[in-house]
Motif scaffolding. Structure first.
Motif, PDB file in Angstrom:
ATOM      1  N   LYS A   1     -11.663 -18.830  63.245  1.00  0.00           N
ATOM      2  CA  LYS A   1     -10.254 -19.051  63.836  1.00  0.00           C
ATOM      3  C   LYS A   1      -9.864 -20.509  63.878  1.00  0.00           C
ATOM      4  CE  LYS A   1     -11.478 -16.069  67.555  1.00  0.00           C
ATOM      5  NZ  LYS A   1     -11.618 -15.937  69.205  1.00  0.00           N
ATOM      6  N   GLY A   2     -10.813 -21.307  62.968  1.00  0.00           N
ATOM      7  CA  GLY A   2     -10.567 -22.705  62.871  1.00  0.00           C
ATOM      8  C   GLY A   2     -10.774 -23.777  64.271  1.00  0.00           C
ATOM      9  N   THR A   3     -11.342 -22.917  65.237  1.00  0.00           N
ATOM     10  CA  THR A   3     -11.774 -23.596  66.469  1.00  0.00           C
ATOM     11  C   THR A   3     -13.054 -24.607  66.258  1.00  0.00           C
ATOM     12  OG1 THR A   3     -10.798 -21.638  67.658  1.00  0.00           O
ATOM     13  CG2 THR A   3     -12.186 -23.149  69.074  1.00  0.00           C
ATOM     14  N   LEU A   4     -14.110 -23.969  65.652  1.00  0.00           N
ATOM     15  CA  LEU A   4     -15.338 -24.685  65.550  1.00  0.00           C
ATOM     16  C   LEU A   4     -15.137 -25.861  64.488  1.00  0.00           C
ATOM     17  CD1 LEU A   4     -18.461 -24.650  66.151  1.00  0.00           C
ATOM     18  CD2 LEU A   4     -18.885 -23.492  64.342  1.00  0.00           C
ATOM     19  N   LYS A   5     -15.529 -27.163  64.830  1.00  0.00           N
ATOM     20  CA  LYS A   5     -15.599 -28.112  63.687  1.00  0.00           C
ATOM     21  C   LYS A   5     -16.949 -28.022  63.133  1.00  0.00           C
ATOM     22  CE  LYS A   5     -11.365 -28.325  64.469  1.00  0.00           C
ATOM     23  NZ  LYS A   5     -10.287 -27.787  63.478  1.00  0.00           N
ATOM     24  N   PHE A   6     -17.983 -28.259  63.876  1.00  0.00           N
ATOM     25  CA  PHE A   6     -19.190 -28.172  63.719  1.00  0.00           C
ATOM     26  C   PHE A   6     -20.393 -28.036  64.692  1.00  0.00           C
ATOM     27  CE2 PHE A   6     -18.381 -32.782  64.359  1.00  0.00           C
ATOM     28  CZ  PHE A   6     -19.387 -33.174  65.255  1.00  0.00           C
ATOM     29  N   ALA A   7     -21.606 -27.906  64.261  1.00  0.00           N
ATOM     30  CA  ALA A   7     -22.599 -27.417  65.408  1.00  0.00           C
ATOM     31  C   ALA A   7     -23.964 -27.276  64.720  1.00  0.00           C
ATOM     32  CB  ALA A   7     -22.312 -26.015  66.081  1.00  0.00           C
ATOM     33  N   GLY A   8     -24.851 -27.528  65.797  1.00  0.00           N
ATOM     34  CA  GLY A   8     -26.355 -27.488  65.419  1.00  0.00           C
ATOM     35  C   GLY A   8     -27.294 -28.011  66.370  1.00  0.00           C
ATOM     36  N   PRO A   9     -28.469 -27.524  66.266  1.00  0.00           N
ATOM     37  CA  PRO A   9     -29.486 -27.985  67.279  1.00  0.00           C
ATOM     38  C   PRO A   9     -29.952 -29.356  67.211  1.00  0.00           C
ATOM     39  CG  PRO A   9     -30.695 -26.683  65.470  1.00  0.00           C
ATOM     40  CD  PRO A   9     -29.217 -26.973  65.191  1.00  0.00           C
ATOM     41  N   PHE A  10     -30.367 -29.958  68.398  1.00  0.00           N
ATOM     42  CA  PHE A  10     -31.199 -30.927  68.718  1.00  0.00           C
ATOM     43  C   PHE A  10     -32.555 -30.517  68.464  1.00  0.00           C
ATOM     44  CE2 PHE A  10     -27.479 -32.635  70.763  1.00  0.00           C
ATOM     45  CZ  PHE A  10     -27.006 -33.914  70.210  1.00  0.00           C
ATOM     46  N   LEU A  11     -33.559 -31.439  67.813  1.00  0.00           N
ATOM     47  CA  LEU A  11     -34.855 -30.980  67.847  1.00  0.00           C
ATOM     48  C   LEU A  11     -35.738 -31.750  68.617  1.00  0.00           C
ATOM     49  CD1 LEU A  11     -34.822 -30.533  63.956  1.00  0.00           C
ATOM     50  CD2 LEU A  11     -34.285 -28.664  65.481  1.00  0.00           C
ATOM     51  N   ASP A  12     -36.720 -31.233  69.080  1.00  0.00           N
ATOM     52  CA  ASP A  12     -37.842 -32.003  69.774  1.00  0.00           C
ATOM     53  C   ASP A  12     -38.787 -32.797  69.162  1.00  0.00           C
ATOM     54  OD1 ASP A  12     -39.707 -30.142  69.252  1.00  0.00           O
ATOM     55  OD2 ASP A  12     -39.769 -29.102  71.310  1.00  0.00           O
ATOM     56  N   ASP A  13     -39.710 -33.176  69.583  1.00  0.00           N
ATOM     57  CA  ASP A  13     -40.717 -34.030  68.837  1.00  0.00           C
ATOM     58  C   ASP A  13     -41.531 -33.232  67.779  1.00  0.00           C
ATOM     59  OD1 ASP A  13     -39.961 -36.478  70.035  1.00  0.00           O
ATOM     60  OD2 ASP A  13     -41.425 -36.535  71.624  1.00  0.00           O
ATOM     61  N   ASP A  14     -41.826 -31.751  68.225  1.00  0.00           N
ATOM     62  CA  ASP A  14     -42.533 -30.931  67.328  1.00  0.00           C
ATOM     63  C   ASP A  14     -41.641 -29.904  66.170  1.00  0.00           C
ATOM     64  OD1 ASP A  14     -44.819 -31.299  68.722  1.00  0.00           O
ATOM     65  OD2 ASP A  14     -44.272 -29.946  70.277  1.00  0.00           O
ATOM     66  N   GLY A  15     -40.160 -30.643  66.225  1.00  0.00           N
ATOM     67  CA  GLY A  15     -39.335 -29.981  65.342  1.00  0.00           C
ATOM     68  C   GLY A  15     -38.685 -28.612  65.877  1.00  0.00           C
ATOM     69  N   LYS A  16     -38.871 -28.270  66.946  1.00  0.00           N
ATOM     70  CA  LYS A  16     -38.380 -27.270  67.418  1.00  0.00           C
ATOM     71  C   LYS A  16     -36.962 -27.487  68.253  1.00  0.00           C
ATOM     72  CE  LYS A  16     -42.833 -24.813  68.048  1.00  0.00           C
ATOM     73  NZ  LYS A  16     -43.172 -24.776  66.555  1.00  0.00           N
ATOM     74  N   PRO A  17     -36.078 -26.501  68.109  1.00  0.00           N
ATOM     75  CA  PRO A  17     -34.801 -26.534  68.793  1.00  0.00           C
ATOM     76  C   PRO A  17     -34.842 -26.715  70.348  1.00  0.00           C
ATOM     77  CG  PRO A  17     -34.762 -24.403  68.048  1.00  0.00           C
ATOM     78  CD  PRO A  17     -36.091 -25.190  67.413  1.00  0.00           C
ATOM     79  N   SER A  18     -34.483 -27.622  71.170  1.00  0.00           N
ATOM     80  CA  SER A  18     -34.419 -27.959  72.400  1.00  0.00           C
ATOM     81  C   SER A  18     -32.969 -28.408  72.994  1.00  0.00           C
ATOM     82  CB  SER A  18     -35.296 -29.228  72.604  1.00  0.00           C
ATOM     83  OG  SER A  18     -34.763 -30.460  71.978  1.00  0.00           O
ATOM     84  N   ALA A  19     -31.951 -28.320  72.391  1.00  0.00           N
ATOM     85  CA  ALA A  19     -30.731 -28.433  72.870  1.00  0.00           C
ATOM     86  C   ALA A  19     -29.515 -28.211  71.672  1.00  0.00           C
ATOM     87  CB  ALA A  19     -30.340 -30.065  73.318  1.00  0.00           C
ATOM     88  N   SER A  20     -28.288 -28.172  71.905  1.00  0.00           N
ATOM     89  CA  SER A  20     -27.307 -28.003  71.094  1.00  0.00           C
ATOM     90  C   SER A  20     -26.128 -28.949  71.091  1.00  0.00           C
ATOM     91  CB  SER A  20     -26.764 -26.611  71.084  1.00  0.00           C
ATOM     92  OG  SER A  20     -27.678 -25.698  70.995  1.00  0.00           O
ATOM     93  N   LEU A  21     -25.517 -29.164  69.828  1.00  0.00           N
ATOM     94  CA  LEU A  21     -24.327 -29.921  69.934  1.00  0.00           C
ATOM     95  C   LEU A  21     -23.458 -28.972  69.252  1.00  0.00           C
ATOM     96  CD1 LEU A  21     -22.571 -32.572  69.990  1.00  0.00           C
ATOM     97  CD2 LEU A  21     -23.717 -32.998  67.725  1.00  0.00           C
ATOM     98  N   VAL A  22     -22.176 -28.921  70.056  1.00  0.00           N
ATOM     99  CA  VAL A  22     -21.136 -28.089  69.418  1.00  0.00           C
ATOM    100  C   VAL A  22     -19.706 -28.825  69.601  1.00  0.00           C
ATOM    101  CG1 VAL A  22     -19.950 -25.740  69.760  1.00  0.00           C
ATOM    102  CG2 VAL A  22     -22.305 -25.915  70.007  1.00  0.00           C
ATOM    103  N   VAL A  23     -19.107 -28.887  68.479  1.00  0.00           N
ATOM    104  CA  VAL A  23     -17.886 -29.578  68.559  1.00  0.00           C
ATOM    105  C   VAL A  23     -16.561 -28.594  68.477  1.00  0.00           C
ATOM    106  CG1 VAL A  23     -16.186 -31.413  67.803  1.00  0.00           C
ATOM    107  CG2 VAL A  23     -18.615 -31.709  68.161  1.00  0.00           C
TER     108      VAL A  23
END
Length: 98
Positions: free
Chosen positions: A34-56
């Motif tokens: 729909k053109g709504t999402l600009k970018f997105a991806g996870p933040f990683l913890d010290d072990d390289g595992k996803p622990s949060a998200s950034l979505v614009v």
């Protein structure tokens, strides 16, 4: 207007993230189509595992952005301890300016 979602996972909820990921990805793909999402991806913890998200996303106002954030399967599954929604100004490396 652009809005950035900083979504922090609840501790110990990696399995919720992993099991809900296909629905989350499908949701973001729909927003992208729909053109709504600009970018997105996870933040990683010290072990390289996803622990949060950034979505614009692009939305008319904060209330519309909040509806988008609340409809995310991750949010509906109770993954997040917090979701911070902030208006955001894309200044550097904006694709339209390239």
């Amino acid at each position: 207007m652009l809005f950035a979602f900083v979504c922090t996972d609840k501790p110990g909820h990696l399995e919720v993230r992993q099991s809900t990921r296909p629905d989350h990805v499908a949701y973001l793909e729909g927003l992208n189509a729909k053109g709504t999402l600009k970018f997105a991806g996870p933040f990683l913890d010290d072990d390289g595992k996803p622990s949060a998200s950034l979505v614009v996303v692009e939305a008319a106002d904060r209330a519309a952005a909040a509806l988008i954030a609340e409809a995310d399967p991750y949010a509906r599954a109770g993954l997040f301890a917090s979701v911070d929604i902030r208006p955001w100004n894309w200044v550097f490396n904006k694709p339209e300016a390239a």
